[in-house]
Design a protein around this motif. Structure first.
Motif, PDB file in Angstrom:
ATOM      1  N   ALA A 309      -4.145   0.830  13.762  1.00  0.00           N
ATOM      2  CA  ALA A 309      -3.446  -0.326  14.333  1.00  0.00           C
ATOM      3  C   ALA A 309      -2.293  -0.781  13.441  1.00  0.00           C
ATOM      4  N   ALA A 310      -2.415  -0.534  12.124  1.00  0.00           N
ATOM      5  CA  ALA A 310      -1.360  -0.942  11.187  1.00  0.00           C
ATOM      6  C   ALA A 310      -0.293   0.132  11.016  1.00  0.00           C
ATOM      7  N   GLY A 311      -0.452   1.263  11.712  1.00  0.00           N
ATOM      8  CA  GLY A 311       0.578   2.288  11.666  1.00  0.00           C
ATOM      9  C   GLY A 311       0.328   3.447  10.730  1.00  0.00           C
ATOM     10  N   PHE A 312      -0.863   3.560  10.171  1.00  0.00           N
ATOM     11  CA  PHE A 312      -1.164   4.678   9.275  1.00  0.00           C
ATOM     12  C   PHE A 312      -1.401   5.945  10.087  1.00  0.00           C
ATOM     13  N   GLU A 313      -1.134   7.087   9.443  1.00  0.00           N
ATOM     14  CA  GLU A 313      -1.307   8.386  10.076  1.00  0.00           C
ATOM     15  C   GLU A 313      -2.021   9.331   9.131  1.00  0.00           C
ATOM     16  N   VAL A 314      -2.646  10.364   9.703  1.00  0.00           N
ATOM     17  CA  VAL A 314      -3.219  11.428   8.882  1.00  0.00           C
ATOM     18  C   VAL A 314      -2.098  12.073   8.073  1.00  0.00           C
ATOM     19  N   GLY A 315      -2.335  12.275   6.785  1.00  0.00           N
ATOM     20  CA  GLY A 315      -1.311  12.813   5.894  1.00  0.00           C
ATOM     21  C   GLY A 315      -0.666  11.759   5.016  1.00  0.00           C
ATOM     22  N   ASP A 316      -0.856  10.463   5.362  1.00  0.00           N
ATOM     23  CA  ASP A 316      -0.386   9.398   4.473  1.00  0.00           C
ATOM     24  C   ASP A 316      -1.234   9.371   3.209  1.00  0.00           C
ATOM     25  N   VAL A 317      -0.656   8.864   2.136  1.00  0.00           N
ATOM     26  CA  VAL A 317      -1.377   8.732   0.871  1.00  0.00           C
ATOM     27  C   VAL A 317      -1.502   7.256   0.540  1.00  0.00           C
ATOM     28  N   VAL A 318      -2.741   6.785   0.347  1.00  0.00           N
ATOM     29  CA  VAL A 318      -2.996   5.412  -0.095  1.00  0.00           C
ATOM     30  C   VAL A 318      -3.044   5.416  -1.608  1.00  0.00           C
ATOM     31  N   THR A 319      -2.176   4.627  -2.242  1.00  0.00           N
ATOM     32  CA  THR A 319      -2.127   4.590  -3.704  1.00  0.00           C
ATOM     33  C   THR A 319      -2.677   3.296  -4.295  1.00  0.00           C
ATOM     34  N   ALA A 320      -2.782   2.224  -3.486  1.00  0.00           N
ATOM     35  CA  ALA A 320      -3.283   0.963  -4.032  1.00  0.00           C
ATOM     36  C   ALA A 320      -3.775   0.065  -2.910  1.00  0.00           C
ATOM     37  N   VAL A 321      -4.751  -0.774  -3.244  1.00  0.00           N
ATOM     38  CA  VAL A 321      -5.246  -1.828  -2.357  1.00  0.00           C
ATOM     39  C   VAL A 321      -5.133  -3.139  -3.109  1.00  0.00           C
ATOM     40  N   ASP A 322      -4.354  -4.070  -2.555  1.00  0.00           N
ATOM     41  CA  ASP A 322      -4.117  -5.364  -3.201  1.00  0.00           C
ATOM     42  C   ASP A 322      -3.639  -5.199  -4.639  1.00  0.00           C
ATOM     43  N   GLY A 323      -2.797  -4.214  -4.858  1.00  0.00           N
ATOM     44  CA  GLY A 323      -2.199  -3.995  -6.171  1.00  0.00           C
ATOM     45  C   GLY A 323      -3.052  -3.218  -7.141  1.00  0.00           C
ATOM     46  N   GLU A 324      -4.285  -2.884  -6.773  1.00  0.00           N
ATOM     47  CA  GLU A 324      -5.168  -2.126  -7.654  1.00  0.00           C
ATOM     48  C   GLU A 324      -5.174  -0.659  -7.229  1.00  0.00           C
ATOM     49  N   PRO A 325      -5.097   0.265  -8.185  1.00  0.00           N
ATOM     50  CA  PRO A 325      -4.973   1.685  -7.839  1.00  0.00           C
ATOM     51  C   PRO A 325      -6.193   2.228  -7.104  1.00  0.00           C
ATOM     52  N   VAL A 326      -5.944   3.174  -6.221  1.00  0.00           N
ATOM     53  CA  VAL A 326      -6.988   3.859  -5.465  1.00  0.00           C
ATOM     54  C   VAL A 326      -6.763   5.357  -5.589  1.00  0.00           C
ATOM     55  N   GLY A 343      -9.951 -11.339   6.331  1.00  0.00           N
ATOM     56  CA  GLY A 343      -8.576 -11.510   5.891  1.00  0.00           C
ATOM     57  C   GLY A 343      -7.754 -10.254   6.075  1.00  0.00           C
ATOM     58  N   GLN A 344      -6.768 -10.101   5.210  1.00  0.00           N
ATOM     59  CA  GLN A 344      -5.927  -8.912   5.209  1.00  0.00           C
ATOM     60  C   GLN A 344      -5.764  -8.405   3.791  1.00  0.00           C
ATOM     61  N   SER A 345      -5.553  -7.113   3.667  1.00  0.00           N
ATOM     62  CA  SER A 345      -5.266  -6.520   2.363  1.00  0.00           C
ATOM     63  C   SER A 345      -3.904  -5.848   2.406  1.00  0.00           C
ATOM     64  N   GLU A 346      -3.252  -5.855   1.253  1.00  0.00           N
ATOM     65  CA  GLU A 346      -1.982  -5.153   1.124  1.00  0.00           C
ATOM     66  C   GLU A 346      -2.266  -3.718   0.683  1.00  0.00           C
ATOM     67  N   ILE A 347      -1.959  -2.769   1.553  1.00  0.00           N
ATOM     68  CA  ILE A 347      -2.202  -1.360   1.273  1.00  0.00           C
ATOM     69  C   ILE A 347      -0.879  -0.683   0.947  1.00  0.00           C
ATOM     70  N   THR A 348      -0.812  -0.085  -0.222  1.00  0.00           N
ATOM     71  CA  THR A 348       0.389   0.644  -0.617  1.00  0.00           C
ATOM     72  C   THR A 348       0.282   2.074  -0.100  1.00  0.00           C
ATOM     73  N   ARG A 349       1.256   2.461   0.725  1.00  0.00           N
ATOM     74  CA  ARG A 349       1.237   3.747   1.418  1.00  0.00           C
ATOM     75  C   ARG A 349       2.432   4.589   0.988  1.00  0.00           C
ATOM     76  N   LEU A 350       2.161   5.877   0.807  1.00  0.00           N
ATOM     77  CA  LEU A 350       3.220   6.828   0.487  1.00  0.00           C
ATOM     78  C   LEU A 350       3.316   7.824   1.632  1.00  0.00           C
ATOM     79  N   ARG A 351       4.524   7.909   2.245  1.00  0.00           N
ATOM     80  CA  ARG A 351       4.749   8.841   3.358  1.00  0.00           C
ATOM     81  C   ARG A 351       6.096   9.518   3.185  1.00  0.00           C
ATOM     82  N   GLN A 352       6.064  10.849   3.077  1.00  0.00           N
ATOM     83  CA  GLN A 352       7.278  11.639   2.919  1.00  0.00           C
ATOM     84  C   GLN A 352       8.147  11.118   1.781  1.00  0.00           C
ATOM     85  N   GLY A 353       7.488  10.789   0.668  1.00  0.00           N
ATOM     86  CA  GLY A 353       8.188  10.360  -0.528  1.00  0.00           C
ATOM     87  C   GLY A 353       8.584   8.907  -0.553  1.00  0.00           C
TER      88      GLY A 353
END
Length: 469
Positions: A309-326, A343-353
């Motif tokens: 629902a938030a727009g993530f796709e298979v192949g994305d890389v999650v690098t952090a949740v609420d500023g903490e590394p994953v 609530g909501q969490s801030e998910i740091t996503r890496l897609r195609q660099g």
């Protein structure tokens, strides 16, 4: 009356140096000024913190099945299986716990008290209390107790475990081997340790070299200010004794457990991610064009996942949740559990660099379409069998593959269970007829003749069970 640390403490280090100050980040190195400072050691800290660590004595009643003398015989075992009736077995458990509030909220391990029918808690000054479990979770190996008729108890404050650093001094307090309350010292040896325990993959620990032994489970791991860093839970050992590799559940997860317990929750609720993933290694990082080897690659997403629902796709890389590394699925589960529902969490996503921060709603797995469980009655060949429609909530509860569909066994009941049916089995067919909905199971069973066959899918493998009626 609350008894917590109200002043900085002084400690001797290896070469005669000591650390002082209210926070480890503000510590400064000084030379001891007197013999009393040199001999001080950890005594003031132990005097303040030890009263909040308790001994726990629990009695667990387990139903064991009598072993048939023909258990290893492939022919007679089937005949004598029904005579092996369950028998109660009393198991005594010894462990430790930590008081977290003046009115008697205590945290310990699930494997110490989670299934106990009778719990006694003894404080450092030999007061004894009856206690009950108000919230427990086997996957996280945590349990929250409420002491009966307790007030004005000493307790420890929870520290932000994300601020803990490798190399910090620490003390482990507990009741190893039942010898009585014992204190051992060491340092933080590592952080974000995963894969060291069993359960359902939620293991995420702080590592310490402070000696931890059987009976220390549920005890306190504290810092030099007497704040609780974590709950001692397991060791890495071939002999069963301490080898200087011990693990503690971080205080931030304990804080969320206490919050839910005080809000009246009967089961620990963790947000549902609806995804599977894998750690990014050097080969994956190179293939994805990543400059650093970190993060978790999303390998599968359920269509109803909040990440979809938030727009993530298979192949994305999650690098952090609420500023903490994953960097692994276990870290992801831990971070979401700490964040809690609603609530909501801030998910740091890496897609195609390209890196982006995306807000994701934290909610439990939806019960859509309705699971509609059915328990078979005495008129069917398998009374007590409970089946349900697979949906995200059922997938999460039974740890099924995200792609699972159809009908699943929630409880095999007494008859199907003896025949080999297990909770989590996906019912593919009955007597060669496909099963699409829970109500198909009793209907097809009633149409059986003298023989009946269940076609099941268990952990990705097909299983066929035949029964004579």
């Amino acid at each position: 009356m609350r008894r917590i640390l109200t002043r900085p403490l002084t400690f001797v280090l290896l070469a005669g140096l000591f650390v002082t100050g209210p926070q480890i980040g503000q510590a400064e190195t000084q030379i001891p000024q007197s013999q009393s400072e040199i001999s001080l050691g950890f005594a003031p800290l132990v005097k303040e913190a030890a009263p909040a660590v308790v001994n726990i004595y629990a009695r667990i009643i387990r139903q064991d099945r009598n072993r048939s003398p023909f258990a290893n015989d492939p022919f007679f075992d089937d005949f004598f299986r029904q005579f092996a009736q369950p028998q109660p077995r009393v198991q005594n458990s010894l462990g430790s716990g930590v008081i977290l509030s003046a009115d008697g909220i205590v945290v310990s391990n699930y494997h110490v008290v989670g299934e106990a029918s009778d719990i006694r808690v003894v404080t450092n000054d030999r007061r004894e209390y009856a206690a009950e479990v108000i919230l427990a979770d086997e996957a996280s190996d945590l349990a929250i107790l409420q002491l009966h008729n307790a007030d004005d108890l000493p307790f420890l404050e929870l520290r932000n475990s994300d601020a803990v650093e490798v190399g910090e001094l620490t003390l482990a307090i507990g009741n190893p081997f039942g010898v009585g309350q014992t204190v051992s010292s060491g340092i933080i040896s590592g952080l974000a340790r995963t894969g060291t325990g069993g359960g359902q993959g939620f293991g995420y620990y702080i590592q310490t070299d402070a000696p931890i032994n059987p009976g220390n489970s549920g005890g306190a791991l504290i810092d030099v200010n007497g704040d609780l860093i974590g709950i001692n839970t397991r060791i890495l050992s071939r002999s069963g004794g301490s080898n200087g590799i011990g693990f503690a559940i971080p205080a931030n997860l304990v804080r969320e457990f206490v919050r839910q317990a005080q809000d009246g929750a009967t089961e620990f609720q963790r947000p549902w991610a609806g995804m599977t993933g894998q750690p990014v290694d050097a080969d994956l990082a190179e293939a994805l064009g990543m400059a650093r080897v970190d993060g978790m690659l999303i390998s599968e997403l359920h269509p109803q996942s909040p990440f979809v629902a938030a727009g993530f796709e298979v192949g994305d890389v999650v690098t952090a949740v609420d500023g903490e590394p994953v960097n692994s699925p276990s870290e992801m589960a831990f971070r979401l559990s700490v964040a809690g529902l609603g609530g909501q969490s801030e998910i740091t996503r890496l897609r195609q660099g390209a890196s982006a921060t995306v807000q994701v709603a934290l909610s439990e797995a939806p019960d859509e379409p309705a699971s509609a469980p059915i328990q078979l009655n005495e008129q069917t060949p398998m009374p007590g069998l409970v089946v349900a429609q697979i949906n995200p909530r059922v997938i999460n509860r039974l740890q099924l593959p995200l792609s699972a569909t159809g009908v699943v066994v929630l409880d095999p009941g007494p008859y199907a269970g003896r025949g080999g049916v297990q909770s989590g089995d996906i019912v593919m067919g009955v007597n060669g007829q496909p099963v699409a909905a829970p109500q198909d199971v009793p209907r097809l069973l009633l149409e059986s003749g003298r023989w009946m066959q269940l076609d099941l899918l268990r952990q990705g493998k097909r299983v066929a069970l035949r029964f004579r009626l």
